[in-house]
Design an enzyme around this catalytic site. Structure first.
Site: not given
Length: 217
Positions: A37, A63-65
């Site tokens: 990530r 950017i999503s969790q």
């Protein structure tokens, strides 16, 4: 910071958090472990790459969790035979995770800056079964045909019928549906022999999905 430089406690907590929050599919957990990530966030945020929170990227997007990425991926019930459409490439992180579980991923991004950077990053990292397209997620090119799975990573006020119709038989679509500047609900649609089954899952917050290709950036 490379994946190898990430301290073991961060990686361990990353996986533990996903498991504690209910992610149980081993293939999904493995994909989340394999995709670095930190490579998909801005340099200033790399120290926080494995926290369970959304982070800002270019063009005012996010950017999503990790939990949301894992949860949406798990709900798709992917196999190595599936062809997947993603609406909203962003940094390319979700597409990278999907690529570990599916045969081919087509991902569409309306911001040229994001599309170009994601394409370069995914190619450099060896995610060769991902195709990044600059385009309008509300007007998917007809020549792309139908997909086994569709995932939308930006908030839609309602699901376009044209998008739902792009599902193959027994196909699954997942998308955040609701007001652009508020709480949305993740909706899963399954194409059946007699129509479409729709189920509401969990509440989420995503940036808005907008029609057209961005004029700038």
């Amino acid at each position: 910071m490379s994946a190898k430089a990430t301290t073991p406690p961060e990686k361990m907590m990353f996986q533990l958090t996903l498991r504690r929050r209910g992610i149980s599919e081993q293939a999904v957990l493995r994909a989340m472990e394999e995709v670095p990530r930190e490579a998909f966030v801005q340099e200033r945020d790399r120290a926080d790459a494995y926290r369970d929170s959304a982070l800002g990227i270019a063009c005012g997007q996010t950017i999503s969790q990790p939990f949301v990425v894992a949860y949406m991926t798990e709900q798709l019930k992917l196999t190595k035979a599936h062809r997947v459409l993603e609406i909203g490439t962003g940094s390319g992180y979700q597409a990278a995770v999907l690529s570990r579980l599916a045969a081919h991923v087509v991902t569409i991004e309306r911001f040229r800056t994001l599309a170009d950077s994601a394409r370069r990053l995914l190619e450099a990292r060896g995610y060769h079964n991902v195709e990044v397209m600059l385009g309008d997620g509300f007007a998917v090119p007809e020549q792309l045909g139908r997909f086994d799975r569709i995932i939308v990573t930006a908030a839609m006020t309602e699901l376009p019928e044209e998008l739902v119709q792009r599902l193959e038989p027994a196909g699954i679509l997942i998308a955040p549906v609701g007001p652009h500047h508020g709480v949305q609900t993740l909706v899963r649609v399954v194409r059946t022999a007699t129509g479409f089954d729709r189920k509401e899952l969990v509440d989420v917050r995503f940036v808005p999905a907008l029609p057209g290709i961005a004029q700038q950036l």
